[in-house]
Design an enzyme around this catalytic site. Sequence first.
Site, PDB file in Angstrom:
ATOM      1  CB  SER A 182      36.574  41.999  36.744  1.00  0.00           C
ATOM      2  OG  SER A 182      37.756  41.274  37.266  1.00  0.00           O
ATOM      3  CG  ASP A 238      40.435  41.609  35.230  1.00  0.00           C
ATOM      4  OD1 ASP A 238      40.231  41.479  36.428  1.00  0.00           O
ATOM      5  OD2 ASP A 238      39.642  41.515  34.123  1.00  0.00           O
ATOM      6  CB  SER A 278      38.837  44.172  40.709  1.00  0.00           C
ATOM      7  OG  SER A 278      38.139  44.821  40.752  1.00  0.00           O
TER       8      SER A 278
END
Length: 348
Positions: free
Chosen positions: A272, A274, A234
């Site tokens: 992830s 983001d 992340s």
Amino acid sequence: MKLRNRGMTIGALLPGKKNCITDVDGVKVGHLTLDYPLDDGDYACTGVTAILPHGGNLFREKVVAASYVLNGFGKTTGLVQLNELGVLESPIMLTNTFGVPAVTQGTLEYILQENPEIGDTTGTINIVVGECNDGQLNSIRKFPVKPNHAIDAIQTATAEISLEGAVGAGKGMVCFGYKGGIGSSSRVIEEGVQTYTIGCMVLSNFGGKIEFPFEKYPGIKDVRKGIDETSDGSIIMVLATDAPLSDRQLLRVAKRCGIGLGRTGSHFSHGSGDIVIAFSTANKIPHNSEAVLQTVTHIREDHPLMNQLFAGAAEATEEAILNSLSQAVTTKGRNGLVVESMFGLKKR
């Protein structure tokens, strides 16, 4: 050592004097770092980072804000209301995934202490917390982050150049198989007599070593051993500016952080989180007002300044990520795992 001190330059725009998010007047950053062994091979390798839009009472003087999700594998608090109302009324807090409840509680306790009217004679408070998973180096199941650590991070926040790398929330983070964490950069935007600053602070914890474009950055050599890290992970990107923007305009600028992230090799992988959280310090929004109308000033949509702000967001994000790698020291965590610094920096 920041990337520019190593002789490398990112983009065409100039950074602010500190090349840090604190170049935006009023913004403060504080860190609380945990680094000690626990029982049976466990280790506290984590922390908390607080980003304050200004040094006043954030609940009573809110700032315009927006958030943008590139990939939603994240566990944040407060972004639903932030996007609905377009204002930020708490520090932006960063920590590890399982530390979010404790950091939310500590931040809530701090703000309630400052504002006895909350939940009594006025409404509630929207706490904003972002996270990345530092479970490779940190024993997250042991919950080393406590509410008082969030309070400490807030109370120690300053407008000086922020510490970067393996500090605060970045203590246990891994980026491209190397030690990542906190990174920051800024850009100065000039148009005639108008000068504005845009700054970015990241919590980097994403990417596999194979994804990092070493060939793009000649000053960075692929000479050290990175751990076997997948693309999943992340990054939280916090964007600050003193340019007068509406929350809708901030959302447009926030999207350009994804350009800077992509330039470093990320493709926003499945696992992830983001996420961008952006705010402008130009217009303070009072909590209490009897006025029916509110007048604010913001940049014209078609003015060239908007394009410069887009470029500044992309450049500052890219450099902030590289600074998180450039500043991070080799770190030892749980079960004896060691994650090396991309630049060979040893723990002091």
